[in-house]
Design an enzyme around this catalytic site. Structure first.
Site, PDB file in Angstrom:
ATOM      1  N   GLN A  10      -2.866   4.590  -0.867  1.00  0.00           N
ATOM      2  CA  GLN A  10      -3.482   5.438   0.145  1.00  0.00           C
ATOM      3  C   GLN A  10      -3.770   6.828  -0.416  1.00  0.00           C
ATOM      4  OE1 GLN A  10      -1.794   4.739   3.932  1.00  0.00           O
ATOM      5  NE2 GLN A  10      -2.811   6.441   4.932  1.00  0.00           N
ATOM      6  N   SER A  94       2.107   1.401  -4.066  1.00  0.00           N
ATOM      7  CA  SER A  94       2.422   1.290  -2.645  1.00  0.00           C
ATOM      8  C   SER A  94       1.610   0.156  -2.019  1.00  0.00           C
ATOM      9  CB  SER A  94       2.203   2.638  -1.947  1.00  0.00           C
ATOM     10  OG  SER A  94       2.721   2.621  -0.631  1.00  0.00           O
ATOM     11  N   LEU A  95       0.675   0.457  -1.102  1.00  0.00           N
ATOM     12  CA  LEU A  95      -0.116  -0.619  -0.492  1.00  0.00           C
ATOM     13  C   LEU A  95      -0.881  -1.415  -1.546  1.00  0.00           C
ATOM     14  CD1 LEU A  95      -3.512  -0.488  -0.070  1.00  0.00           C
ATOM     15  CD2 LEU A  95      -2.841   1.658   0.975  1.00  0.00           C
ATOM     16  N   ARG A 119       1.318  -3.225   8.599  1.00  0.00           N
ATOM     17  CA  ARG A 119       2.114  -2.261   7.839  1.00  0.00           C
ATOM     18  C   ARG A 119       1.747  -0.835   8.224  1.00  0.00           C
ATOM     19  NH1 ARG A 119       1.706   0.237   2.595  1.00  0.00           N
ATOM     20  NH2 ARG A 119       3.656   0.221   1.393  1.00  0.00           N
ATOM     21  N   HIS A 204       7.959   5.742   2.524  1.00  0.00           N
ATOM     22  CA  HIS A 204       8.914   5.436   1.450  1.00  0.00           C
ATOM     23  C   HIS A 204      10.197   6.257   1.538  1.00  0.00           C
ATOM     24  CE1 HIS A 204       6.051   2.775  -0.428  1.00  0.00           C
ATOM     25  NE2 HIS A 204       5.134   3.712  -0.350  1.00  0.00           N
ATOM     26  N   GLN A 253      10.151  -2.250  -0.286  1.00  0.00           N
ATOM     27  CA  GLN A 253       9.183  -1.220  -0.677  1.00  0.00           C
ATOM     28  C   GLN A 253       8.886  -0.235   0.449  1.00  0.00           C
ATOM     29  OE1 GLN A 253       5.129  -1.392  -0.138  1.00  0.00           O
ATOM     30  NE2 GLN A 253       4.627  -1.744  -2.285  1.00  0.00           N
TER      31      GLN A 253
END
Length: 313
Positions: A10, A94-95, A119, A204, A253
């Site tokens: 992102q 991440s994503l 998510r 996170h 995660q």
């Protein structure tokens, strides 16, 4: 030459992303149409035309970025016969880990889109707006030790942890606003610059536990295959090939640290990677790669001309 495909997270979204791919390649158009169908949403139109504030919403940005990355990979295969198996590893920030897993055949495109939509929604629901914050600690003195010290100072007044260890000179902290504010003060005392990030939630960090629970339930029902290429996971910074391990790590995660610097160092070292190829929107990961592994080649595949140049290398 040993290659790793990297998939952005992102912040790399931009209005117009994927449009040139869709115009040039039928395989890319098919990806965007399938994502639209999976979400029952004209996400491809939002990506092409905006508005930016709607595209930036976490629940839209996450599946949109994945769609562009997968569109690049599908176009590479359909038009130039370059498959994901031409790489030794894949990894996503991440994503972007979902994009990597989709490219590696672990997740179907439709499931990846639906999981990322959820998510984004779950992350937004986890913490009321205004309660959480994130900040980027940057500068030549910034390293993991400095960021850990700053986060520890913040933790004296609330939740505050290192969220993203991106590279030397760029580490992100996350947590409750008051705690992050305290950490920013400490980071400045230690010689770092600190920039509060314009994000909708503190990603996170332990505050994301409710989102992790939602993702655990969703992932429990998702069909996962073993990846055809090892996926270097954010949580472990090591290659993973077992589908049940992947399922568990995707849950971890959500609250865990993105160990990107370690992932890149492992690939460039033990993994023997000599070429990092960022696949999708933007060039953020290329910039990180050049700082972490300056001896490796780094390039990005965003649009049709990038793909055409890549196959001539």
């Amino acid at each position: 030459m040993t290659t790793a495909f990297l998939f952005p997270g992102q912040g790399s979204q931009a209005v117009g992303m994927g449009a040139a791919l869709a115009d040039a390649f039928p395989a890319a158009r098919e990806v965007f149409a399938e994502v639209d169908d999976a979400l029952d949403q004209r996400l491809s139109l939002l990506m092409r035309e905006g508005p930016e504030d709607q595209l930036t919403l976490t629940e839209n940005a996450q599946p949109a970025l994945m769609a562009v990355s997968v569109a690049v990979m599908r176009a590479l295969k359909a038009e130039f016969d370059v498959a994901v198996t031409s790489a030794s590893f894949v990894a996503g920030h991440s994503l972007g880990e979902y994009s990597a897993l989709c490219a590696a055949g672990t997740l179907s495109l439709a499931d990846a889109a639906r999981l990322l939509k959820l998510r984004g929604q779950a992350m937004q629901r986890a913490v009321p707006v205004g309660r959480g914050a994130m900040a980027s600690l940057i500068g030549p003195k910034t390293d993991l030790a400095l960021a850990e010290a700053a986060a520890a100072a913040g933790a004296e007044v609330g939740v505050c942890v290192v969220a993203n260890d991106n590279n030397a000179g760029n580490v992100v902290i996350s947590g409750e606003k008051a705690a992050v504010d305290r950490a920013i003060e400490k980071a400045k005392e230690l010689g770092a610059r600190a920039i509060p990030l314009n994000v909708s939630a503190p990603f996170h960090c332990p505050l994301m536990a409710p989102a992790a629970e939602e993702m655990a339930a969703a992932l429990a029902g998702a069909a996962l295959n073993a990846p055809v290429v090892p996926v270097v996971a954010n949580v472990t910074a090591r290659p993973e090939t077992d589908r049940e391990t992947v399922r568990r790590l995707l849950v971890e995660q959500v609250t865990g640290r993105v160990r990107w610097r370690e992932s890149m160092e492992w690939m460039a070292g033990e993994g023997g990677v000599t070429r990092f190829v960022e696949v999708g929107s933007g060039k953020v990961l290329v910039g990180m790669a050049k700082r972490i592994a300056p001896d490796a080649e780094s390039l990005s595949l965003n649009g049709p001309t990038d793909l055409e140049a890549f196959i001539r290398v």
